[in-house]
Design a protein around this motif. Structure first.
Motif, PDB file in Angstrom:
ATOM      1  N   LYS A 165       9.350  33.272  10.159  1.00  0.00           N
ATOM      2  CA  LYS A 165       8.899  33.680   8.832  1.00  0.00           C
ATOM      3  C   LYS A 165       9.099  32.596   7.780  1.00  0.00           C
ATOM      4  O   LYS A 165       8.195  32.329   6.978  1.00  0.00           O
ATOM      5  CB  LYS A 165       9.608  34.980   8.413  1.00  0.00           C
ATOM      6  CG  LYS A 165       9.293  36.171   9.314  1.00  0.00           C
ATOM      7  CD  LYS A 165       7.810  36.486   9.339  1.00  0.00           C
ATOM      8  CE  LYS A 165       7.518  37.703  10.204  1.00  0.00           C
ATOM      9  NZ  LYS A 165       6.062  38.008  10.262  1.00  0.00           N
ATOM     10  N   PRO A 166      10.281  31.930   7.717  1.00  0.00           N
ATOM     11  CA  PRO A 166      10.435  30.863   6.714  1.00  0.00           C
ATOM     12  C   PRO A 166       9.443  29.723   6.880  1.00  0.00           C
ATOM     13  O   PRO A 166       8.892  29.222   5.894  1.00  0.00           O
ATOM     14  CB  PRO A 166      11.879  30.381   6.947  1.00  0.00           C
ATOM     15  CG  PRO A 166      12.574  31.542   7.543  1.00  0.00           C
ATOM     16  CD  PRO A 166      11.556  32.214   8.410  1.00  0.00           C
ATOM     17  N   ALA A 203       5.988  30.962   5.731  1.00  0.00           N
ATOM     18  CA  ALA A 203       5.925  31.039   4.270  1.00  0.00           C
ATOM     19  C   ALA A 203       5.890  29.645   3.647  1.00  0.00           C
ATOM     20  O   ALA A 203       5.156  29.409   2.674  1.00  0.00           O
ATOM     21  CB  ALA A 203       7.129  31.819   3.741  1.00  0.00           C
ATOM     22  N   ILE A 223       6.957  30.656  -3.656  1.00  0.00           N
ATOM     23  CA  ILE A 223       7.742  31.554  -2.805  1.00  0.00           C
ATOM     24  C   ILE A 223       8.631  32.453  -3.650  1.00  0.00           C
ATOM     25  O   ILE A 223       8.752  33.661  -3.403  1.00  0.00           O
ATOM     26  CB  ILE A 223       8.586  30.736  -1.813  1.00  0.00           C
ATOM     27  CG1 ILE A 223       7.670  29.989  -0.838  1.00  0.00           C
ATOM     28  CG2 ILE A 223       9.546  31.640  -1.046  1.00  0.00           C
ATOM     29  CD1 ILE A 223       8.413  29.065   0.102  1.00  0.00           C
ATOM     30  N   LEU A 224       9.258  31.871  -4.681  1.00  0.00           N
ATOM     31  CA  LEU A 224      10.135  32.649  -5.551  1.00  0.00           C
ATOM     32  C   LEU A 224       9.359  33.720  -6.304  1.00  0.00           C
ATOM     33  O   LEU A 224       9.797  34.880  -6.403  1.00  0.00           O
ATOM     34  CB  LEU A 224      10.834  31.713  -6.539  1.00  0.00           C
ATOM     35  CG  LEU A 224      11.798  32.372  -7.544  1.00  0.00           C
ATOM     36  CD1 LEU A 224      12.953  33.038  -6.799  1.00  0.00           C
ATOM     37  CD2 LEU A 224      12.328  31.339  -8.534  1.00  0.00           C
ATOM     38  N   VAL A 276       6.420  35.157  -5.495  1.00  0.00           N
ATOM     39  CA  VAL A 276       5.957  36.206  -4.578  1.00  0.00           C
ATOM     40  C   VAL A 276       7.116  37.121  -4.179  1.00  0.00           C
ATOM     41  O   VAL A 276       6.965  38.348  -4.087  1.00  0.00           O
ATOM     42  CB  VAL A 276       5.299  35.579  -3.337  1.00  0.00           C
ATOM     43  CG1 VAL A 276       4.995  36.642  -2.288  1.00  0.00           C
ATOM     44  CG2 VAL A 276       4.021  34.849  -3.723  1.00  0.00           C
ATOM     45  N   SER A 277       8.276  36.546  -3.946  1.00  0.00           N
ATOM     46  CA  SER A 277       9.449  37.347  -3.571  1.00  0.00           C
ATOM     47  C   SER A 277       9.833  38.304  -4.694  1.00  0.00           C
ATOM     48  O   SER A 277      10.136  39.486  -4.446  1.00  0.00           O
ATOM     49  CB  SER A 277      10.624  36.432  -3.238  1.00  0.00           C
ATOM     50  OG  SER A 277      10.316  35.559  -2.170  1.00  0.00           O
ATOM     51  N   ILE A 278       9.845  37.813  -5.936  1.00  0.00           N
ATOM     52  CA  ILE A 278      10.207  38.662  -7.080  1.00  0.00           C
ATOM     53  C   ILE A 278       9.218  39.813  -7.235  1.00  0.00           C
ATOM     54  O   ILE A 278       9.614  40.961  -7.461  1.00  0.00           O
ATOM     55  CB  ILE A 278      10.266  37.813  -8.361  1.00  0.00           C
ATOM     56  CG1 ILE A 278      11.447  36.842  -8.296  1.00  0.00           C
ATOM     57  CG2 ILE A 278      10.379  38.714  -9.591  1.00  0.00           C
ATOM     58  CD1 ILE A 278      11.498  35.877  -9.463  1.00  0.00           C
ATOM     59  N   ASN A 312       7.355  41.253  -4.929  1.00  0.00           N
ATOM     60  CA  ASN A 312       7.534  42.235  -3.851  1.00  0.00           C
ATOM     61  C   ASN A 312       8.811  43.044  -4.027  1.00  0.00           C
ATOM     62  O   ASN A 312       8.877  44.208  -3.626  1.00  0.00           O
ATOM     63  CB  ASN A 312       7.542  41.526  -2.495  1.00  0.00           C
ATOM     64  CG  ASN A 312       6.149  41.181  -2.008  1.00  0.00           C
ATOM     65  OD1 ASN A 312       5.482  41.987  -1.381  1.00  0.00           O
ATOM     66  ND2 ASN A 312       5.709  39.969  -2.310  1.00  0.00           N
ATOM     67  N   VAL A 313       9.840  42.438  -4.599  1.00  0.00           N
ATOM     68  CA  VAL A 313      11.086  43.161  -4.823  1.00  0.00           C
ATOM     69  C   VAL A 313      10.942  44.160  -5.971  1.00  0.00           C
ATOM     70  O   VAL A 313      11.484  45.272  -5.905  1.00  0.00           O
ATOM     71  CB  VAL A 313      12.232  42.165  -5.107  1.00  0.00           C
ATOM     72  CG1 VAL A 313      13.470  42.900  -5.614  1.00  0.00           C
ATOM     73  CG2 VAL A 313      12.585  41.379  -3.851  1.00  0.00           C
ATOM     74  N   ALA A 351       2.633  44.699  -6.106  1.00  0.00           N
ATOM     75  CA  ALA A 351       2.343  43.695  -5.082  1.00  0.00           C
ATOM     76  C   ALA A 351       1.007  43.975  -4.403  1.00  0.00           C
ATOM     77  O   ALA A 351       0.221  43.043  -4.152  1.00  0.00           O
ATOM     78  CB  ALA A 351       3.467  43.662  -4.054  1.00  0.00           C
TER      79      ALA A 351
END
Length: 250
Positions: free
Chosen positions: A106-107, A110, A144-145, A147-149, A151-152, A158
């Motif tokens: 996954k990493p 991404a 990446i940061l 998109v992560s925020i 989704n959280v 999202a």
């Protein structure tokens, strides 16, 4: 006075049919389709062989997607690969699979997509040269940061963003296809010449390594068909969306 049993923790079903389609299609139509064609062509060396690679990759991805849809009907649990390995082979293989997914698969996936996005975003600011590696890496990290925020914070947000980007990418592909057709119609003789079988496969590099790398690029472009299985418990009315009609589990 009897104590109430604590309720089980369940995921909220907030992904609609449109959201499920966007989750799969929006991921499949990603950076790979805009970058991989040049690599596939450079590996195999001819347009005809390149089209064959894309055909085989598409058929393979379609069969894999159908297999995953069947798995989703048998094991209607979120988690995708991890859950299927856990239910079929047990906790030990599932642990190593999860370990590999979290630390490697996954990493790296991404990072690859983020780097592709960063190169396209930075390109307009460096029209006369390639963007500096540091700028590309910083833009990729910010992507990446971000998109992560998102989704959280909220699943619905999202999914809505996913739908918007899906529409944008489909429109971009339509413009590319229409532009290519217009360019082709400008020279009928060139079209007839390039469509000949002997010319289509001229320069093909018959090598196991080159075909393997080209096939890998094609599969990477088609990847994303498995994403809905990762969040199947958040899908609204899954018995309608993917055909779950029973609770049979392995």
């Amino acid at each position: 006075m009897d104590k109430k049993e604590p309720e089980a923790l369940n995921l909220k079903r907030e992904i609609s049919l449109i959201g499920g389609i966007a989750l799969i299609s929006g991921t499949m139509i990603g950076s790979g389709i805009f970058m991989s064609p040049q690599f596939v062509l450079s590996y195999v060396g001819s347009p005809g062989a390149s089209l064959l690679i894309w055909t085989f990759s598409g058929v393979m991805s379609m069969l894999a997607a159908l297999s995953y849809a069947e798995l989703g009907t048998v094991i209607p649990e979120s988690g995708g690969d991890f859950v299927y390995i856990l239910r079929i082979y047990g906790p030990c293989p599932a642990f190593f699979a999860a370990f590999t997914f979290v630390l490697v698969v996954k990493p790296l996936g991404a990072a690859g997509m983020a780097m592709s996005i960063a190169e396209y975003v930075a390109a307009p600011f460096y029209s006369e040269c390639s963007p500096p590696p540091l700028v590309v890496k910083c833009a990729a990290a910010f992507t990446i940061l971000l998109v992560s925020i998102i989704n959280v914070l909220n699943v619905r947000l999202a999914i809505r963003i996913q739908v918007i980007f899906l529409v944008a990418k489909v429109l971009a592909l339509i413009l590319i296809v229409v532009g290519g057709l217009v360019k082709m119609t400008q020279s009928t003789a060139m079209i007839v010449e390039n469509l000949k079988v002997e010319n289509a496969f001229t320069g093909t590099q018959f090598s196991l390594s080159t075909f393997g790398m080209a096939f890998f690029q094609g599969l990477w472009s088609y990847s994303g068909w498995y994403n809905l299985n990762n969040v199947i418990e958040e899908l609204q009315r899954p018995e309608v969306r993917i055909g779950i009609t029973h609770d049979k589990k392995l």
